[in-house]
Motif scaffolding. Sequence first.
Motif, PDB file in Angstrom:
ATOM      1  N   VAL A 129       0.701  -1.235   0.018  1.00  0.00           N
ATOM      2  CA  VAL A 129       0.026  -0.115  -0.012  1.00  0.00           C
ATOM      3  C   VAL A 129       1.100   1.195  -0.156  1.00  0.00           C
ATOM      4  O   VAL A 129       1.708   1.533   0.732  1.00  0.00           O
ATOM      5  N   ALA A 130       0.595   2.233  -1.015  1.00  0.00           N
ATOM      6  CA  ALA A 130       1.503   3.291  -1.096  1.00  0.00           C
ATOM      7  C   ALA A 130       0.645   4.700  -1.343  1.00  0.00           C
ATOM      8  O   ALA A 130      -0.489   4.352  -2.023  1.00  0.00           O
ATOM      9  N   VAL A 131       0.890   5.686  -0.974  1.00  0.00           N
ATOM     10  CA  VAL A 131       0.135   7.125  -1.346  1.00  0.00           C
ATOM     11  C   VAL A 131       1.055   7.990  -2.022  1.00  0.00           C
ATOM     12  O   VAL A 131       2.220   8.024  -1.909  1.00  0.00           O
ATOM     13  N   HIS A 132       0.461   8.622  -3.002  1.00  0.00           N
ATOM     14  CA  HIS A 132       0.937   9.468  -3.895  1.00  0.00           C
ATOM     15  C   HIS A 132       0.381  10.778  -4.105  1.00  0.00           C
ATOM     16  O   HIS A 132      -0.900  11.030  -3.988  1.00  0.00           O
ATOM     17  N   ASP A 133       1.119  11.781  -4.582  1.00  0.00           N
ATOM     18  CA  ASP A 133       0.749  13.094  -4.945  1.00  0.00           C
ATOM     19  C   ASP A 133       0.002  13.779  -3.972  1.00  0.00           C
ATOM     20  O   ASP A 133      -1.221  14.407  -4.260  1.00  0.00           O
ATOM     21  N   LEU A 134       0.272  13.466  -2.791  1.00  0.00           N
ATOM     22  CA  LEU A 134      -0.641  14.216  -1.546  1.00  0.00           C
ATOM     23  C   LEU A 134      -0.536  15.694  -1.583  1.00  0.00           C
ATOM     24  O   LEU A 134      -1.474  16.232  -1.062  1.00  0.00           O
ATOM     25  N   GLU A 135       0.504  16.319  -2.213  1.00  0.00           N
ATOM     26  CA  GLU A 135       0.393  17.930  -2.036  1.00  0.00           C
ATOM     27  C   GLU A 135      -0.460  18.176  -3.310  1.00  0.00           C
ATOM     28  O   GLU A 135      -0.525  19.570  -3.340  1.00  0.00           O
ATOM     29  N   SER A 136      -1.038  17.684  -4.045  1.00  0.00           N
ATOM     30  CA  SER A 136      -1.750  17.839  -5.117  1.00  0.00           C
ATOM     31  C   SER A 136      -3.133  17.850  -4.981  1.00  0.00           C
ATOM     32  O   SER A 136      -3.647  16.919  -3.879  1.00  0.00           O
ATOM     33  N   ALA A 137      -4.094  18.050  -5.704  1.00  0.00           N
ATOM     34  CA  ALA A 137      -5.586  17.942  -5.506  1.00  0.00           C
ATOM     35  C   ALA A 137      -6.158  16.520  -6.282  1.00  0.00           C
ATOM     36  O   ALA A 137      -7.315  16.356  -6.141  1.00  0.00           O
ATOM     37  N   THR A 138      -5.146  16.083  -6.742  1.00  0.00           N
ATOM     38  CA  THR A 138      -5.397  14.502  -7.348  1.00  0.00           C
ATOM     39  C   THR A 138      -4.591  13.373  -6.753  1.00  0.00           C
ATOM     40  O   THR A 138      -3.556  12.881  -7.677  1.00  0.00           O
ATOM     41  N   PRO A 139      -4.641  13.163  -5.560  1.00  0.00           N
ATOM     42  CA  PRO A 139      -3.849  12.158  -4.894  1.00  0.00           C
ATOM     43  C   PRO A 139      -4.166  10.699  -5.320  1.00  0.00           C
ATOM     44  O   PRO A 139      -5.526  10.754  -5.725  1.00  0.00           O
ATOM     45  N   SER A 140      -3.427   9.841  -4.979  1.00  0.00           N
ATOM     46  CA  SER A 140      -3.751   8.420  -5.306  1.00  0.00           C
ATOM     47  C   SER A 140      -3.239   7.279  -4.349  1.00  0.00           C
ATOM     48  O   SER A 140      -2.214   7.756  -3.502  1.00  0.00           O
ATOM     49  N   VAL A 141      -3.729   6.039  -4.399  1.00  0.00           N
ATOM     50  CA  VAL A 141      -3.313   5.149  -3.558  1.00  0.00           C
ATOM     51  C   VAL A 141      -2.979   3.866  -4.500  1.00  0.00           C
ATOM     52  O   VAL A 141      -4.042   3.459  -5.188  1.00  0.00           O
ATOM     53  N   THR A 142      -1.894   3.242  -4.330  1.00  0.00           N
ATOM     54  CA  THR A 142      -1.602   1.966  -5.055  1.00  0.00           C
ATOM     55  C   THR A 142      -1.577   1.010  -4.067  1.00  0.00           C
ATOM     56  O   THR A 142      -0.971   1.138  -2.783  1.00  0.00           O
ATOM     57  N   PHE A 143      -1.913  -0.355  -4.440  1.00  0.00           N
ATOM     58  CA  PHE A 143      -1.754  -1.389  -3.701  1.00  0.00           C
ATOM     59  C   PHE A 143      -1.784  -2.714  -4.526  1.00  0.00           C
ATOM     60  O   PHE A 143      -2.449  -2.499  -5.754  1.00  0.00           O
ATOM     61  N   VAL A 144      -1.658  -3.915  -3.894  1.00  0.00           N
ATOM     62  CA  VAL A 144      -1.637  -5.128  -4.916  1.00  0.00           C
ATOM     63  C   VAL A 144      -2.720  -5.732  -3.982  1.00  0.00           C
ATOM     64  O   VAL A 144      -2.697  -6.061  -2.541  1.00  0.00           O
ATOM     65  N   TYR A 145      -3.826  -6.296  -4.655  1.00  0.00           N
ATOM     66  CA  TYR A 145      -5.014  -7.066  -3.908  1.00  0.00           C
ATOM     67  C   TYR A 145      -5.190  -8.147  -4.878  1.00  0.00           C
ATOM     68  O   TYR A 145      -5.409  -8.100  -6.099  1.00  0.00           O
ATOM     69  N   ASP A 146      -5.086  -9.252  -4.227  1.00  0.00           N
ATOM     70  CA  ASP A 146      -5.489 -10.737  -4.895  1.00  0.00           C
ATOM     71  C   ASP A 146      -4.515 -10.751  -6.154  1.00  0.00           C
ATOM     72  O   ASP A 146      -4.981 -11.043  -7.281  1.00  0.00           O
ATOM     73  N   GLY A 147      -2.940 -10.647  -6.103  1.00  0.00           N
ATOM     74  CA  GLY A 147      -2.289 -10.447  -7.058  1.00  0.00           C
ATOM     75  C   GLY A 147      -2.431  -9.547  -8.071  1.00  0.00           C
ATOM     76  O   GLY A 147      -1.387  -9.501  -9.214  1.00  0.00           O
ATOM     77  N   GLU A 148      -3.240  -8.706  -7.993  1.00  0.00           N
ATOM     78  CA  GLU A 148      -3.502  -7.619  -8.872  1.00  0.00           C
ATOM     79  C   GLU A 148      -3.041  -6.291  -8.600  1.00  0.00           C
ATOM     80  O   GLU A 148      -3.482  -5.812  -7.213  1.00  0.00           O
ATOM     81  N   GLN A 149      -2.475  -5.310  -9.424  1.00  0.00           N
ATOM     82  CA  GLN A 149      -2.145  -4.003  -8.995  1.00  0.00           C
ATOM     83  C   GLN A 149      -3.328  -3.227  -9.017  1.00  0.00           C
ATOM     84  O   GLN A 149      -4.061  -3.124  -9.966  1.00  0.00           O
ATOM     85  N   HIS A 150      -3.448  -2.291  -8.060  1.00  0.00           N
ATOM     86  CA  HIS A 150      -4.863  -1.535  -8.141  1.00  0.00           C
ATOM     87  C   HIS A 150      -4.178   0.080  -7.633  1.00  0.00           C
ATOM     88  O   HIS A 150      -3.261   0.181  -7.212  1.00  0.00           O
ATOM     89  N   GLY A 165       1.521   2.870  10.861  1.00  0.00           N
ATOM     90  CA  GLY A 165       1.014   2.954   9.638  1.00  0.00           C
ATOM     91  C   GLY A 165       1.932   3.831   8.410  1.00  0.00           C
ATOM     92  O   GLY A 165       3.194   4.266   8.937  1.00  0.00           O
ATOM     93  N   ILE A 166       1.592   4.043   7.243  1.00  0.00           N
ATOM     94  CA  ILE A 166       2.574   4.768   6.284  1.00  0.00           C
ATOM     95  C   ILE A 166       2.235   6.068   5.898  1.00  0.00           C
ATOM     96  O   ILE A 166       2.935   6.825   5.391  1.00  0.00           O
ATOM     97  N   CYS A 167       1.049   6.485   6.573  1.00  0.00           N
ATOM     98  CA  CYS A 167       0.498   7.810   6.000  1.00  0.00           C
ATOM     99  C   CYS A 167       1.279   8.967   6.748  1.00  0.00           C
ATOM    100  O   CYS A 167       1.621   9.860   6.222  1.00  0.00           O
ATOM    101  N   ARG A 168       1.337   8.744   8.047  1.00  0.00           N
ATOM    102  CA  ARG A 168       2.183   9.940   8.774  1.00  0.00           C
ATOM    103  C   ARG A 168       3.543   9.924   8.304  1.00  0.00           C
ATOM    104  O   ARG A 168       3.986  11.166   7.985  1.00  0.00           O
ATOM    105  N   ALA A 169       3.945   8.702   8.140  1.00  0.00           N
ATOM    106  CA  ALA A 169       5.400   8.862   7.321  1.00  0.00           C
ATOM    107  C   ALA A 169       5.654   9.443   6.069  1.00  0.00           C
ATOM    108  O   ALA A 169       6.901   9.744   5.632  1.00  0.00           O
ATOM    109  N   SER A 170       4.604   9.547   5.383  1.00  0.00           N
ATOM    110  CA  SER A 170       4.867  10.209   3.917  1.00  0.00           C
ATOM    111  C   SER A 170       4.635  11.701   3.927  1.00  0.00           C
ATOM    112  O   SER A 170       4.991  12.504   2.941  1.00  0.00           O
TER     113      SER A 170
END
Length: 393
Positions: A129-150, A165-170
């Motif tokens: 699980v990873a979080v991206h582009d938090l400083e923008s108005a279009t943030p996203s989250v990526t993760f792998v679920y059931d072997g597939e990238q989401h 968790g990972i959020c504060r650390a980001s």
Amino acid sequence: MSPETTPVAIIGAGPAGLLLSWALRDAGINSIVVENRSQEYVLARIRAGVLEQGSVEYLTRLGLGDRLKVEGMEHDGIYLQYGGERHRVDFNDLIGRTVTVYGQQQVVKDLVAAHEGAGSTIYYEATDVAVHDLESATPSVTFVYDGEQHTLAADFVVGADGFHGICRASIPASALTLFDRSYPFAWLGILADVAPSTDELIYALHEDGFAMHSMRSPEVSRLYLQVDPGDDIANWSDERIWQALQTRLGVAGWTLAEGAITDKSITPMRSFVASTLAHGSLFLVGDAGHIVPPTGAKGLNSAISDVTQLAEALTAHYKNDDALLGRYSETALARQWRVQQFSRWMTDMLHRSPGDLQSDRFDYRSQVGQLDYVTHSAFAQRMLAEQYTGLRL
Ligand code: RFL
Ligand code: PHB
């Protein structure tokens, strides 16, 4: 896979994440929850036990109060014990407020059932699980679920992923200061198949250290002992645990009933606050942003309080009013620092510091002085009652 879109992506399906998702749904706002553990693990985690009156009211308002109303045990007060004597503090008499003993596990169970009934999207056992582009108005989250990238494309990301968790650390180090206090002791907690030997919680300061008697139901008791933070649970046989509980909780004319221990673990204690609960499109709730030692029973209640405020702020945002969202961190932290103060006060009043284990030492005498004051002053009792049952800010 093309990205899924959601207004709010929530990391963590603990009480904070599940409740926020439910509160948003109540306001007509969709969200998706991403959790790295299994649903069974989340449901089995034994933690907090006391709900403030405001927490009960909020859960009930959101339609989560049915089982809580039947199985929750409303308590008018607590007992404070020291010097072999037990004193009652009656919150209801003092300020007309109460608390309800209802395990965090039950709150989570109710939330999981509600979400299942509503068909909410919760990804359990997500990895990477990873979080991206938090400083923008279009943030996203990526993760792998059931072997597939989401990928989740969101308006907001909420870190409800607990202390580790990972959020504060980001949040970049330059934007964040961490305030921390550790304690030279830990809690050994047990669950036992035995009817509680008390009608209300007992918090005890004993020369050997703190002990507490709580409960989960008319048939199940929850008890805690102060132990060394480096101690190993393997050093604590059931017999040794009951012996220590009998000694520390004992008062003349009362017996502590013993039963089969079904769970035991040692939890370190810590006070911790992040200097901000907001960074760009990221908001933190619950243990991700702050931790208290459990003596004041405030961890879960603080998570619920954060959720109350963030849900209201996000609801206002989708009605084109960003004032509450802009103030979320400041408002939640102002309340949190009051809670921190109370939790630290309760903890310091009721635990023995190592190196101070002789009853004639200054700290212990001074703690007894403090408890004498609290149990004999109506003003001090009101102060305790107001904070224990929950500050209304
Ligand atoms: P949680 O419960 O830790 O949930 C966080 C969730 O996030 C998941 N997670 C991730 N998911 C996806 N990706 C990642 N990278 C992730 N990293 C983590 C985790 O698996 C988990 O499911 O935090 P939340 O929701 O903020 O809730 C906080 C409460 O759990 C906590 O404050 C209380 O349990 C504290 N506490 C008490 N609070 C009270 O209000 N009253 C009490 O009586 C009370 N007693 C206690 C307590 C905590 C205790 N322990 C064990 C720490 C007694 C104890 C012994
Ligand atoms: C609990 O029942 O687990 C419990 C109760 C009160 C506290 C901490 C934990 O202060």
